[in-house]
Design a protein around this motif. Structure first.
Motif, short mmCIF file in Angstrom:
data_model
loop_
_atom_site.label_atom_id
_atom_site.label_comp_id
_atom_site.label_asym_id
_atom_site.label_seq_id
_atom_site.Cartn_x
_atom_site.Cartn_y
_atom_site.Cartn_z
N PRO A 267 0.82 -1.23 0.00
CA PRO A 267 0.00 0.00 0.00
C PRO A 267 0.84 1.27 0.00
O PRO A 267 0.46 2.27 0.63
CB PRO A 267 -0.75 -0.15 1.32
CG PRO A 267 0.25 -0.80 2.24
CD PRO A 267 1.10 -1.68 1.38
N TYR A 268 2.01 1.26 -0.65
CA TYR A 268 2.92 2.40 -0.59
C TYR A 268 2.26 3.69 -1.07
O TYR A 268 2.39 4.74 -0.43
CB TYR A 268 4.17 2.11 -1.42
CG TYR A 268 5.30 3.07 -1.18
CD1 TYR A 268 6.30 2.78 -0.26
CD2 TYR A 268 5.39 4.27 -1.88
CE1 TYR A 268 7.35 3.66 -0.03
CE2 TYR A 268 6.42 5.16 -1.67
CZ TYR A 268 7.40 4.85 -0.75
OH TYR A 268 8.43 5.74 -0.52
N ILE A 514 -0.26 -5.23 -6.54
CA ILE A 514 -0.23 -6.02 -5.31
C ILE A 514 1.17 -6.49 -4.98
O ILE A 514 1.57 -6.54 -3.82
CB ILE A 514 -1.21 -7.21 -5.43
CG1 ILE A 514 -2.65 -6.69 -5.53
CG2 ILE A 514 -1.07 -8.16 -4.25
CD1 ILE A 514 -3.67 -7.75 -5.84
N GLY A 515 1.95 -6.82 -5.99
CA GLY A 515 3.33 -7.23 -5.76
C GLY A 515 3.47 -8.72 -5.52
O GLY A 515 2.48 -9.44 -5.32
N GLU A 517 4.90 -10.32 -2.98
CA GLU A 517 5.01 -10.79 -1.60
C GLU A 517 3.68 -10.86 -0.87
O GLU A 517 3.65 -11.25 0.30
CB GLU A 517 5.96 -9.85 -0.82
CG GLU A 517 7.34 -9.71 -1.45
CD GLU A 517 8.10 -11.02 -1.46
OE1 GLU A 517 7.84 -11.86 -0.59
OE2 GLU A 517 8.95 -11.21 -2.36
N GLN A 518 2.58 -10.48 -1.50
CA GLN A 518 1.31 -10.38 -0.79
C GLN A 518 0.25 -11.25 -1.44
O GLN A 518 0.20 -11.38 -2.66
CB GLN A 518 0.82 -8.93 -0.75
CG GLN A 518 1.80 -7.95 -0.16
CD GLN A 518 1.23 -6.55 -0.12
OE1 GLN A 518 0.39 -6.23 0.72
NE2 GLN A 518 1.68 -5.70 -1.03
N ILE A 519 -0.59 -11.83 -0.59
CA ILE A 519 -1.80 -12.53 -1.04
C ILE A 519 -2.96 -11.93 -0.25
O ILE A 519 -3.36 -12.46 0.79
CB ILE A 519 -1.71 -14.05 -0.83
CG1 ILE A 519 -0.46 -14.62 -1.50
CG2 ILE A 519 -2.95 -14.74 -1.40
CD1 ILE A 519 -0.30 -16.11 -1.32
N PRO A 520 -3.48 -10.80 -0.66
CA PRO A 520 -4.52 -10.12 0.14
C PRO A 520 -5.85 -10.86 0.07
O PRO A 520 -6.10 -11.67 -0.83
CB PRO A 520 -4.62 -8.74 -0.52
CG PRO A 520 -4.19 -8.98 -1.93
CD PRO A 520 -3.15 -10.07 -1.88
N ASP A 521 -6.68 -10.57 1.04
CA ASP A 521 -8.03 -11.13 1.06
C ASP A 521 -8.92 -10.22 0.23
O ASP A 521 -9.27 -9.11 0.65
CB ASP A 521 -8.54 -11.23 2.50
CG ASP A 521 -9.87 -11.97 2.59
OD1 ASP A 521 -10.45 -12.25 1.52
OD2 ASP A 521 -10.32 -12.26 3.71
N ASN A 525 -10.49 -6.86 2.32
CA ASN A 525 -9.52 -5.77 2.36
C ASN A 525 -10.09 -4.54 1.64
O ASN A 525 -10.02 -4.43 0.42
CB ASN A 525 -8.21 -6.21 1.70
CG ASN A 525 -7.07 -5.25 1.98
OD1 ASN A 525 -7.27 -4.05 2.19
ND2 ASN A 525 -5.86 -5.77 1.97
N LEU A 528 -7.69 -2.14 -0.39
CA LEU A 528 -7.43 -2.57 -1.76
C LEU A 528 -8.67 -2.43 -2.62
O LEU A 528 -8.61 -1.98 -3.76
CB LEU A 528 -6.94 -4.02 -1.76
CG LEU A 528 -6.49 -4.60 -3.10
CD1 LEU A 528 -5.26 -3.86 -3.62
CD2 LEU A 528 -6.19 -6.08 -2.96
#
Length: 765
Positions: A267-268, A514-515, A517-521, A525, A528
């Protein structure tokens, strides 16, 4: 090309164009037969060729005529489908004429820039991009095909090259007439806040139609977050819109050049924009050169920028310390939902990891599982695998192990471990039933015990065949009619052929943002996917203007988010109007609650769905006069929002007149601040009829009707001549109900008339 210029491509217009070109060159061929051409350089080439080839000279056909004839035949062959009427344009009525004409130019430019993106050095790449673009604009079909190939495999370089094409020096020269001149345009760098976990300063651009001294007296600010798919584009690529807003509203516009993915993934950008907003609010605008005495701020964003605006609003509301809120939000074709219904859910991924561990990319944490052999399953007591070999009436009877004959496994023998031989990854113990075994009659399946004579079987088949023929005849007697449907496709699925945003581009932008390194819900979320925001936060959102094209793949995000905000505010309003809330004298309502009680749905969200348009129309002002009108009218709505906030009749001020104009999150102020009040009429209008308020202008009392499409009216103070509002050139607005109805009609468009027979439905259907 003629049909694209008209903005309504059709097979008939293309056929006329082909016939016109062929007839023109046939006429030129006959006119030049036996004559010398007037062009001296062509005449010299003809004489030279005739000297070399005496046969051509005897035939009295010049090389010029031969070239005309050959290329005319090649052109006719390439367009044979158009000549025979076999060509069709499926998108001929999908967009409005002006928008399709603009997308034709944009598609040609994108194809040209994508073709030339690997050329070095830069000056040669800039020139080649323009030349290729001109070619693809003329040959539109080839441009579409070339761009489709590039978009099939989206790369960061391709997306940035095609979307940031307006920085090309030759394009900037071309659209200079559409870029209004303003006195103040400067780059401002803001430091990070104390205690921030990030070190990179925040970069922004200030647009102001005034001098530095006038800026130092300004108290209103438009805080803009531009779009670009989270991966590209800066405020310089949105200049036309930002310059027009500062001229129209007579207020400064501060646009953030936030860091882009994939270098700075989620989320930068949200944290960066929130810190910039916090810094501007804390300094009351002094950090950008404003007065610093008080500040009213409005946030705006388009596409991905609108997503970040909504996320920043959530952070403002959830911040532990009070922060001044924006007075309004302006969101254009917002991308608010990352749940594309094409992502694997965590539950599905767990199933895949358990069943097929090698199917998950880069997943080395799980140990490989080997399938059990038939022998081990039988030994573990799972005798149900031998169904058909076991009597259905005798539950205790088990097929003996000697019933199966085992094939030898040379690998197991060689390893000396017969028990583990069945666990090798792709090797199993194959056990076959003994076909010589005699099974008792009572142990046979029912299908083996019920016998039908041959004559009975033929008679049964004859009766069933007659029934099928009668049913088919009944269907043929039914008159054909257009098929209907109760299904409504999502905009991302229904508009997957959009000429601006394709599914592969949406997928690439989501993955890059998202990149790795992330597996968002994706279901919870809301930073996002702001469309998932909880009701208690959505109820605190300020007034919003949400605009989007009817054919935009993200139009569902706009409509659903607007509906969710309205629903949340209605629920909060019901809570405030409850009897126990009214009788509780000790409870102090916040300023937003007091304002909420005096507002209606249209005061909370103003929705503008524009007919026949899709994504990115705010950046098409050079190609569409209607887009300039849309930009100006959104600027008028912004101006209204500031006017209402500064109107002493409708704004509850602090006694000393100091502080920030917006409401402070978490405060317990009891002053009321009534919102925008409009008088609706039963009439569909264009976005150009958004109301315009001038200094000293008062708002009319609010009255409502049940009609879904509203027109806002206003009253002015006496002796104040403002003039009538004249509708602009923008396409007609579409209501939310019409939008869904058109979606269903488009879903069945092209299927044709069908014969439908009524049939009895089951209770579940």
């Amino acid at each position: 090309m003629i049909d694209h210029l008209l903005g309504r491509p059709s097979a008939s217009w293309k056929r006329k164009q082909v016939f016109f070109v062929i007839l023109f060159w046939i006429w030129r061929f006959k006119q030049d037969r036996g004559k010398e051409t007037r062009l001296s350089w062509i005449r010299r080439i003809n004489h030279a060729c005739c000297t070399i080839n005496a046969t051509v000279k005897q035939a009295r056909l010049t090389p010029w005529q031969i070239a005309i004839g050959v290329f005319t035949m090649i052109y006719a062959g390439n367009n044979l489908d158009s000549i025979l009427g076999l060509d069709c344009e499926l998108l001929c009525k999908f967009y409005s004429r002006s928008y399709y004409r603009a997308t034709w130019i944009v598609t040609g430019l994108d194809a040209g820039f994508a073709t030339a993106m690997s050329i070095q050095p830069k000056w040669l790449r800039d020139i080649s991009s323009i030349l290729f673009s001109i070619y693809y604009i003329i040959y539109a079909n080839k441009g579409e095909e070339m761009l489709r190939r590039y978009r099939a495999v989206c790369t960061v370089e391709m997306l940035r090259t095609t979307w940031e094409k307006t920085t090309n020096p030759y394009i900037r020269i071309f659209n200079a007439f559409d870029r209004p001149s303003i006195p103040t345009l400067k780059r401002i760098i803001l430091p990070r806040r104390p205690g921030s976990s990030f070190r990179k300063p925040v970069v922004g651009w200030l647009f102001f139609n005034g001098s530095e001294s006038q800026l130092s007296k300004a108290t209103d600010l438009i805080f803009d977050i531009p779009g670009g798919g989270f991966i590209c584009m800066t405020p310089k690529h949105h200049e036309e819109r930002l310059r027009r807003w500062t001229i129209r509203c007579k207020r400064p516009v501060f646009s953030i050049e936030y860091s882009k993915a994939p270098e700075y993934p989620f989320p930068y950008a949200i944290e960066e924009c929130f810190e910039a907003y916090h810094t501007v609010v804390d300094t009351k605008g002094r950090c950008v050169g404003m007065s610093g005495s008080k500040l009213s701020i409005l946030m705006s964003g388009d596409s991905a920028g609108a997503n970040i605006v909504a996320s920043v609003m959530f952070k403002i509301l959830e911040y532990p310390e009070p922060i001044s809120r924006p007075i309004a939000l302006v969101l254009a074709y917002a991308a608010l939902d990352f749940n594309f219904t094409s992502w694997m859910s965590p539950a599905n991924l767990r199933v895949l990891r358990a069943e097929h561990p090698l199917a998950v990319v880069n997943d080395t944490s799980a140990n490989l599982r080997r399938r059990k052999s038939w022998r081990r399953i039988l030994n573990s007591g799972n005798s149900k695998l031998a169904v058909g070999m076991v009597s259905s009436t005798s539950a205790s009877r088990v097929v003996p192990h000697s019933l199966f004959k085992r094939k030898s496994n040379p690998f197991a023998v060689a390893m000396g471990d017969a028990d583990d031989a069945g666990n090798v990854a792709d090797e199993e113990d194959i056990e076959e039933p003994d076909l010589n075994l005699v099974i008792p009659e009572q142990d046979k399946p029912i299908a083996k015990r019920v016998m039908i004579s041959e004559d009975e079987r033929h008679e049964q088949q004859r009766r069933l065949s007659e029934a099928v023929n009668e049913a088919n005849a009944e269907v043929q007697n039914v008159k054909k009619a257009p098929i209907g449907t109760r299904l409504t496709m999502t905009s991302r699925s229904g508009y997957f052929q959009d000429r601006i945003i394709s599914p592969t581009m949406m997928r690439a932008m989501a993955i890059l943002y998202i990149g790795p390194e992330q597996i968002p819900d994706f279901e919870t979320n809301y930073y996002l996917s702001p469309i998932l925001g909880p009701n208690h936060l959505l109820a605190q959102f300020p007034p919003m203007l949400m605009s989007c094209g009817e054919k935009d793949p993200f139009v569902d995000d706009t409509v659903i988010f607007a509906g969710r905000v309205r629903k949340a505010k209605r629920l909060r309003k019901v809570e405030l109007e409850a009897p126990h809330q009214r009788t509780n004298q000790n409870m102090r309502r916040s300023e937003s609650d007091e304002r909420l009680l005096n507002e209606t749905d249209e005061d909370w969200v103003r929705l503008a769905i524009i007919e026949g348009w899709s994504h990115g129309f705010l950046q098409m002002s050079t190609l569409m006069p209607e887009a300039r009108e849309a930009i100006n009218e959104i600027g008028d709505w912004i101006n209204n929002a500031f006017m209402v906030r500064t109107n002493a009749t409708y704004l509850g001020r602090k006694p000393n007149g100091e502080g920030v104009g917006g409401e402070v999150a978490g405060s317990s102020e009891t002053e009321t601040d009534e919102g925008l009040m409009f008088v609706p009429k039963r009439k569909r209008v264009s976005i150009a009829t958004l109301p315009r308020y001038e200094e000293g202008e008062e708002l009319s009392p609010a009255t409502r009707t049940s009609d879904e499409t509203l027109v806002e009216e206003r009253t002015t103070v006496p002796n104040k001549s403002v003039g009538d509002i004249v509708p602009g050139k923008v396409a007609i607005l579409v209501s939310e109900a019409d939008l869904l109805q058109r979606r269903r009609e488009e879903a069945v468009f092209g299927i044709g008339d069908v014969r439908s027979v009524e049939y009895p439905r089951s209770a579940s259907g």
